[in-house]
Design a protein around this motif. Structure first.
Motif, PDB file in Angstrom:
ATOM      1  N   ASP A 114      39.719  37.138  36.736  1.00 54.75           N
ATOM      2  CA  ASP A 114      39.326  37.883  37.929  1.00 54.75           C
ATOM      3  C   ASP A 114      39.708  39.350  37.753  1.00 54.75           C
ATOM      4  O   ASP A 114      40.771  39.672  37.219  1.00 54.75           O
ATOM      5  N   VAL A 115      38.818  40.246  38.196  1.00 56.32           N
ATOM      6  CA  VAL A 115      39.031  41.683  38.034  1.00 56.32           C
ATOM      7  C   VAL A 115      39.247  42.315  39.402  1.00 56.32           C
ATOM      8  O   VAL A 115      38.497  42.059  40.347  1.00 56.32           O
ATOM      9  N   GLY A 116      40.270  43.129  39.494  1.00 56.79           N
ATOM     10  CA  GLY A 116      40.551  43.856  40.731  1.00 56.79           C
ATOM     11  C   GLY A 116      40.579  45.343  40.478  1.00 56.79           C
ATOM     12  O   GLY A 116      41.264  45.818  39.580  1.00 56.79           O
ATOM     13  N   ILE A 117      39.813  46.087  41.255  1.00 59.10           N
ATOM     14  CA  ILE A 117      39.858  47.554  41.211  1.00 59.10           C
ATOM     15  C   ILE A 117      40.413  47.984  42.561  1.00 59.10           C
ATOM     16  O   ILE A 117      39.804  47.755  43.598  1.00 59.10           O
ATOM     17  N   GLY A 118      41.598  48.561  42.541  1.00 58.52           N
ATOM     18  CA  GLY A 118      42.290  48.904  43.778  1.00 58.52           C
ATOM     19  C   GLY A 118      42.983  47.700  44.403  1.00 58.52           C
ATOM     20  O   GLY A 118      43.546  47.788  45.471  1.00 58.52           O
ATOM     21  N   GLU A 128      36.920  42.076  42.765  1.00 60.36           N
ATOM     22  CA  GLU A 128      37.399  42.481  44.074  1.00 60.36           C
ATOM     23  C   GLU A 128      37.657  43.982  44.058  1.00 60.36           C
ATOM     24  O   GLU A 128      38.391  44.487  43.217  1.00 60.36           O
ATOM     25  N   LEU A 129      37.010  44.672  44.984  1.00 60.67           N
ATOM     26  CA  LEU A 129      37.204  46.104  45.147  1.00 60.67           C
ATOM     27  C   LEU A 129      38.007  46.311  46.416  1.00 60.67           C
ATOM     28  O   LEU A 129      37.718  45.710  47.449  1.00 60.67           O
ATOM     29  N   MET A 171      43.312  49.165  37.655  1.00 61.49           N
ATOM     30  CA  MET A 171      42.486  47.995  37.478  1.00 61.49           C
ATOM     31  C   MET A 171      43.380  46.858  36.974  1.00 61.49           C
ATOM     32  O   MET A 171      44.279  47.067  36.174  1.00 61.49           O
ATOM     33  N   ARG A 172      43.103  45.678  37.478  1.00 68.30           N
ATOM     34  CA  ARG A 172      43.897  44.512  37.085  1.00 68.30           C
ATOM     35  C   ARG A 172      42.968  43.371  36.717  1.00 68.30           C
ATOM     36  O   ARG A 172      41.981  43.109  37.401  1.00 68.30           O
ATOM     37  N   ILE A 173      43.293  42.688  35.635  1.00 66.99           N
ATOM     38  CA  ILE A 173      42.566  41.489  35.218  1.00 66.99           C
ATOM     39  C   ILE A 173      43.577  40.345  35.178  1.00 66.99           C
ATOM     40  O   ILE A 173      44.593  40.426  34.485  1.00 66.99           O
TER      41      ILE A 173
END
Length: 140
Positions: A8-12, A21-22, A1-3
């Motif tokens: 903004d949050v990214g999973i994958g 964003e997935l 997971m990235r913030i």
């Protein structure tokens, strides 16, 4: 997971470009692992699943539900990667395809507009008689 610094949050996803964003690669047919699942703990109630999947090498988006576990969900609504929409079918062949209709005496109801006030409905029905193949319109 990235913030990201902007929140903004990214999973994958390593560089999310929206608030959430997935990201996941779907490569196998009938891979439903990227769908969001809603499990109902009561056995007699529906479980729901929504999201993208691959079927016959086509990307699709579906809303599925059923009361027999996530491996046996029924596709209620499907959007094909070509833009065709299916209700009751996973393979819409036209812009809007209504599928899996109940047959009654060689016919099937395609569309029904119910009137709850009077207990009547306007129905468009397909007559699957091999010799006629006609649409029928009913009120009542």
């Amino acid at each position: 997971m990235r913030i990201t610094p902007s929140g903004d949050v990214g999973i994958g996803a390593t560089g999310p470009e929206s608030i959430l964003e997935l990201s996941k690669s779907l490569t196998a047919d009938d891979d439903y692992s990227f769908m969001l699942n809603f499990k109902n703990p009561y056995a007699t109630h529906f479980d729901w699943s929504i999201g993208p999947y691959i079927n016959n090498n086509n990307a699709k988006f579906s809303i599925r539900g059923g009361a027999d576990g996530f491996n046996n969900l029924y596709h209620f609504f499907t959007i094909h990667d070509n833009g065709n929409v299916g209700i009751g079918t996973t393979n819409p062949e036209t812009l809007l395809t209504l599928g899996n209709h109940a047959y009654t005496n060689g016919t099937r109801d395609l569309l029904r507009f119910a009137s709850f006030r009077h207990g009547e409905a306007f129905t468009i029905r397909n007559n699957d008689d091999e010799s006629t193949g006609r649409l029928q319109f009913f009120w009542g």
